[in-house]
Design a protein around this motif. Structure first.
Motif, short mmCIF file in Angstrom:
data_model
loop_
_atom_site.label_atom_id
_atom_site.label_comp_id
_atom_site.label_asym_id
_atom_site.label_seq_id
_atom_site.Cartn_x
_atom_site.Cartn_y
_atom_site.Cartn_z
N UNK A 52 -7.60 -47.03 -16.95
CA UNK A 52 -6.73 -46.48 -17.99
C UNK A 52 -5.53 -47.40 -18.21
N UNK A 53 -4.91 -47.83 -17.12
CA UNK A 53 -3.75 -48.72 -17.23
C UNK A 53 -4.14 -50.06 -17.82
N UNK A 54 -5.32 -50.56 -17.46
CA UNK A 54 -5.77 -51.83 -18.04
C UNK A 54 -6.00 -51.72 -19.53
N UNK A 55 -6.56 -50.61 -19.96
CA UNK A 55 -6.77 -50.39 -21.40
C UNK A 55 -5.43 -50.35 -22.12
N UNK A 56 -4.48 -49.58 -21.58
CA UNK A 56 -3.15 -49.50 -22.19
C UNK A 56 -2.48 -50.87 -22.20
N UNK A 57 -2.60 -51.59 -21.09
CA UNK A 57 -2.00 -52.91 -21.03
C UNK A 57 -2.59 -53.83 -22.09
N UNK A 58 -3.90 -53.76 -22.29
CA UNK A 58 -4.55 -54.57 -23.32
C UNK A 58 -4.05 -54.22 -24.71
N UNK A 59 -3.86 -52.95 -24.97
CA UNK A 59 -3.33 -52.52 -26.27
C UNK A 59 -1.89 -52.98 -26.44
#
Length: 72
Positions: A52-59
């Motif tokens: 989840x954090x990686x997805x948010x970080x990518x965004x």
């Protein structure tokens, strides 16, 4: 399980990106909806972020960090 070197590499890249955008650990933590200590642990290589954090970080990387928050 991630090797220690992978965690350290991710952490150093995260720190570089944060500093390039002139963000404090607190600002990045708020944008990602995590604790400041979590950012510290990521940067030190002690811990890797969740998916989840990686997805948010990518965004967030693709846009303006300050325009996002945990409610996003």
């Amino acid at each position: 399980m991630a090797e220690s070197g992978e965690r350290v590499h991710f952490g150093s890249r995260l720190r570089e990106h944060r500093l390039e955008h002139e963000l404090t650990q607190m600002e990045m933590a708020k944008a990602l909806g995590v604790c400041t200590s979590t950012i510290c642990r990521w940067e030190s290589g002690e811990l890797l972020p969740s998916r989840r954090s990686l997805v948010l970080f990518g965004l967030l990387r693709s846009g303006d960090f300050k325009g996002f928050g945990p409610d996003w």
